[in-house]
Design a protein around this motif. Sequence first.
Motif, PDB file in Angstrom:
ATOM      1  N   GLU A  92       0.662  -1.296   0.087  1.00  0.00           N
ATOM      2  CA  GLU A  92       0.033  -0.081   0.006  1.00  0.00           C
ATOM      3  C   GLU A  92       0.891   1.173  -0.029  1.00  0.00           C
ATOM      4  O   GLU A  92       0.364   2.294  -0.103  1.00  0.00           O
ATOM      5  CB  GLU A  92      -0.977   0.039   1.165  1.00  0.00           C
ATOM      6  CG  GLU A  92      -2.322  -1.189   1.092  1.00  0.00           C
ATOM      7  CD  GLU A  92      -2.712  -1.237   2.351  1.00  0.00           C
ATOM      8  OE1 GLU A  92      -2.351  -0.840   3.173  1.00  0.00           O
ATOM      9  OE2 GLU A  92      -3.904  -2.380   2.279  1.00  0.00           O
ATOM     10  N   GLN A  93       2.153   1.321   0.248  1.00  0.00           N
ATOM     11  CA  GLN A  93       3.217   2.332  -0.106  1.00  0.00           C
ATOM     12  C   GLN A  93       3.058   2.948  -1.521  1.00  0.00           C
ATOM     13  O   GLN A  93       3.452   3.990  -1.743  1.00  0.00           O
ATOM     14  CB  GLN A  93       4.465   1.947   0.517  1.00  0.00           C
ATOM     15  CG  GLN A  93       4.672   1.565   1.806  1.00  0.00           C
ATOM     16  CD  GLN A  93       4.541   2.808   2.683  1.00  0.00           C
ATOM     17  OE1 GLN A  93       4.611   3.931   2.312  1.00  0.00           O
ATOM     18  NE2 GLN A  93       4.449   2.666   4.085  1.00  0.00           N
ATOM     19  N   ASP A  94       2.721   1.945  -2.443  1.00  0.00           N
ATOM     20  CA  ASP A  94       2.684   1.880  -3.940  1.00  0.00           C
ATOM     21  C   ASP A  94       1.589   2.919  -4.281  1.00  0.00           C
ATOM     22  O   ASP A  94       0.461   2.359  -3.967  1.00  0.00           O
ATOM     23  CB  ASP A  94       2.796   0.514  -4.502  1.00  0.00           C
ATOM     24  CG  ASP A  94       3.268   0.844  -5.868  1.00  0.00           C
ATOM     25  OD1 ASP A  94       2.707   1.675  -6.614  1.00  0.00           O
ATOM     26  OD2 ASP A  94       4.237  -0.057  -6.563  1.00  0.00           O
ATOM     27  N   PRO A  95       1.731   4.020  -4.904  1.00  0.00           N
ATOM     28  CA  PRO A  95       0.538   4.783  -5.292  1.00  0.00           C
ATOM     29  C   PRO A  95      -0.398   4.202  -6.351  1.00  0.00           C
ATOM     30  O   PRO A  95      -1.491   4.395  -6.662  1.00  0.00           O
ATOM     31  CB  PRO A  95       1.067   6.105  -5.981  1.00  0.00           C
ATOM     32  CG  PRO A  95       2.354   5.488  -6.427  1.00  0.00           C
ATOM     33  CD  PRO A  95       2.855   4.385  -5.501  1.00  0.00           C
ATOM     34  N   ARG A  96       0.094   2.785  -6.864  1.00  0.00           N
ATOM     35  CA  ARG A  96      -0.783   2.092  -7.924  1.00  0.00           C
ATOM     36  C   ARG A  96      -1.654   1.272  -7.175  1.00  0.00           C
ATOM     37  O   ARG A  96      -2.408   0.766  -7.867  1.00  0.00           O
ATOM     38  CB  ARG A  96       0.118   1.350  -8.800  1.00  0.00           C
ATOM     39  CG  ARG A  96       0.930   2.465  -9.696  1.00  0.00           C
ATOM     40  CD  ARG A  96       2.011   1.234 -10.335  1.00  0.00           C
ATOM     41  NE  ARG A  96       2.912   0.725  -9.605  1.00  0.00           N
ATOM     42  CZ  ARG A  96       4.105  -0.094  -9.620  1.00  0.00           C
ATOM     43  NH1 ARG A  96       4.260  -0.340 -11.204  1.00  0.00           N
ATOM     44  NH2 ARG A  96       4.896  -0.614  -9.009  1.00  0.00           N
ATOM     45  N   VAL A  97      -1.494   1.129  -5.850  1.00  0.00           N
ATOM     46  CA  VAL A  97      -2.332   0.277  -4.988  1.00  0.00           C
ATOM     47  C   VAL A  97      -3.393   0.810  -4.184  1.00  0.00           C
ATOM     48  O   VAL A  97      -2.855   1.764  -3.376  1.00  0.00           O
ATOM     49  CB  VAL A  97      -1.268  -0.555  -4.321  1.00  0.00           C
ATOM     50  CG1 VAL A  97      -2.171  -1.429  -3.310  1.00  0.00           C
ATOM     51  CG2 VAL A  97      -0.183  -1.373  -4.974  1.00  0.00           C
ATOM     52  N   ARG A  98      -4.473   0.610  -4.399  1.00  0.00           N
ATOM     53  CA  ARG A  98      -5.486   1.033  -3.701  1.00  0.00           C
ATOM     54  C   ARG A  98      -5.649   0.313  -2.082  1.00  0.00           C
ATOM     55  O   ARG A  98      -5.826   0.815  -0.937  1.00  0.00           O
ATOM     56  CB  ARG A  98      -7.037   0.988  -4.466  1.00  0.00           C
ATOM     57  CG  ARG A  98      -8.068   1.626  -3.557  1.00  0.00           C
ATOM     58  CD  ARG A  98      -9.468   1.363  -4.300  1.00  0.00           C
ATOM     59  NE  ARG A  98     -10.416   2.132  -3.558  1.00  0.00           N
ATOM     60  CZ  ARG A  98     -11.725   1.817  -4.104  1.00  0.00           C
ATOM     61  NH1 ARG A  98     -12.148   1.299  -5.227  1.00  0.00           N
ATOM     62  NH2 ARG A  98     -12.907   2.402  -3.350  1.00  0.00           N
ATOM     63  N   GLY A  99      -5.493  -1.048  -2.236  1.00  0.00           N
ATOM     64  CA  GLY A  99      -5.332  -1.861  -0.826  1.00  0.00           C
ATOM     65  C   GLY A  99      -4.997  -3.353  -1.344  1.00  0.00           C
ATOM     66  O   GLY A  99      -4.579  -3.712  -2.497  1.00  0.00           O
ATOM     67  N   ALA A 100      -4.341  -3.929  -0.207  1.00  0.00           N
ATOM     68  CA  ALA A 100      -4.012  -5.178  -0.317  1.00  0.00           C
ATOM     69  C   ALA A 100      -4.372  -6.032   0.654  1.00  0.00           C
ATOM     70  O   ALA A 100      -4.443  -5.733   1.851  1.00  0.00           O
ATOM     71  CB  ALA A 100      -2.265  -4.995  -0.456  1.00  0.00           C
ATOM     72  N   VAL A 101      -4.476  -7.181   0.561  1.00  0.00           N
ATOM     73  CA  VAL A 101      -5.122  -8.249   1.418  1.00  0.00           C
ATOM     74  C   VAL A 101      -3.899  -9.621   1.380  1.00  0.00           C
ATOM     75  O   VAL A 101      -3.903 -10.110   0.479  1.00  0.00           O
ATOM     76  CB  VAL A 101      -6.443  -8.860   1.525  1.00  0.00           C
ATOM     77  CG1 VAL A 101      -6.552 -10.108   2.568  1.00  0.00           C
ATOM     78  CG2 VAL A 101      -7.057  -7.403   1.753  1.00  0.00           C
TER      79      VAL A 101
END
Length: 634
Positions: free
Chosen positions: A460-469
């Motif tokens: 989620e540090q990546d601006p291309r990522v909205r969320g991660a599980v």
Amino acid sequence: MMNHTPPDPDARSTAAGTGTGTTLSIAHGPAGEPTRVLARFEEWTLRAPHTAAVIDGARTWTYQELDTAAADVAAVLRDRVRPGDLVGVCLDRSTALVVTAVALARLGAVYLPLGPRPGERRTQAVTEDLDVVCLVGDPGVLPEGHRTGERCPLPLPTDGVNAPATVVAAFAASGGRGARRAPEGALYAVLTSGSTGRPKAVAVAEASLSVALDWYRAETGLAPGDRQSLLIGIAFDPHLLELWAALTSGAALVPAPDDTRWDAQVLTDWWRDAQVTVSVAATPTVEPLLDRPWPTGLKLRHLVVGGDRMRRHPGPDVTATVHNAYGPAEATVVTTAHAMRGTDATAGEQAPPPIGTPLPGVTVVVTDHDGRPVARGRDGELRIGGHCLALGYLDPELTAHRFTAPPEELARPAVDRLYRTGDRVRMNADGCLEFLGRLDDQVKISGVRIEPAEVEAAFEQDPRVRGAVVTVLRDSSGHARLVAHVRPADGTEPAAGDLLAAVRAWLPEQAVPAAVRIVDRYPLDANGKVDRIALAAQSSAPVAAAAPDDLADASPTERLVLTAVRDLLGRPGTGLDDNFTDAGGTSVVAARLLVAVEHATGVRPRARDLLRSTDLRAFAALLDQRRTPQPAGA
């Protein structure tokens, strides 16, 4: 033997719901008192100055030479590094590392091992949170903030199997240090996975390490003339047991080449060639050795194994005593152990061995949810007390949460607090512990405790990522791998491989997921929360990422390699043109792949063959080349 400690008589009392006279799940190790670590090394320097202290490739360092080198490094740092200062060490298994550890102990500084190639962002996060006075390592691996600050060249050895070319002490520019210092009396600190997405550090005193070292020397008989491996990855605390066990016993420390951690066969060859007599190794590294005939020609007497659940007992052909050791970093490397020999009645059993009974000075308690001891034979959470306990985390609030007051049933002067491990165990009638798994979301990958939340935060540090599980998948043998389910930010279409490459800078190798799945949404449970069970079930289902005929034109060897990699990584979309590491391959996956290839082809590739191959197709071509008999005279 300490693994036959009888039940402690004061553990017999009433357990809730079990009736009077029930024996509680409390066990105390034999008596043990803290001693000194650095002073014991100095005693050996005076007693046997010309004895080998480090055998690093072709170069042997005596105790006197090691002592002098450490004094030189300490002299250079003395004006800038004060007692209690945290020093981040970015070195590999080498004489340089050993010299640095002794020098920092002399200065009273706190040794913080980060590994030889720490991710830049992970290192930056550590130095932002912690008051790290300087980093010791090759300038090329240091974060940007330490590249622009003051550097001080250090007179460290640059020869040996993993020797650095250049070593500096790099001081951060003004204002570049975090606020948290190590508690008073700390000898070292190590990082563990943090649920906030940033690693947390736990500090350990010299006295606590000394208790574990006293047990280790007594259990293995480590003495002058022995050769102790330096094999464990430097970012993890068991390497400190190896390092200081040798230096406090007059034995020689032997740094292991990097190939040994990838390949069980390379490891046994190295044990034989280096004449190692006592070794510490991670469970995933040792298990392949137990599935084949035990190697001949080894001088190995004792093998201490830990970091993950063992799934079988050593066979009757195993000539070394194998110690199944257990212990979190918060309780100083090892707290319980179970010794196994080829002559045991249980030798060769295909069942997990126990994690044993407590070491000297250690108390273990199995508790219910409220922290009350349960009756022996019942499952519960393992809590640990005694001389082994760490000073605590560098975060006082976290320390207060995990280190708690003991229950009234445990009234002992030496047990004033207990560490909550989060591990589910069972204590048998004889006081021996069985490991049953975790109670929380933590998972062990290759012996390293991983918080899925830390991995999610890295994505989620990546601006291309909205969320991660992140979910955990286990294969039929129980080995775990991580799968990241990523929701892209609006307007972005990131490739899974690019996201994996980005998180490597934040995470230790073991925490890098084996696969990344791009998803539009997450399944929710009745409470509106992400349904991780359903998500994990989706991960285990077949994925149509690869066309059914994508192997139609592949050679038999290409088909073998690609099928094995897909199975081990859980990534059906992996192709022959993919690089092994970029596809999510780690050292443990590589070791399993090499074993599978050898079984199927009879060719024994080395880890470097896999890692240096541009892609899986090139690796398969190399195997074919080795399988094809060369014409006479070729």
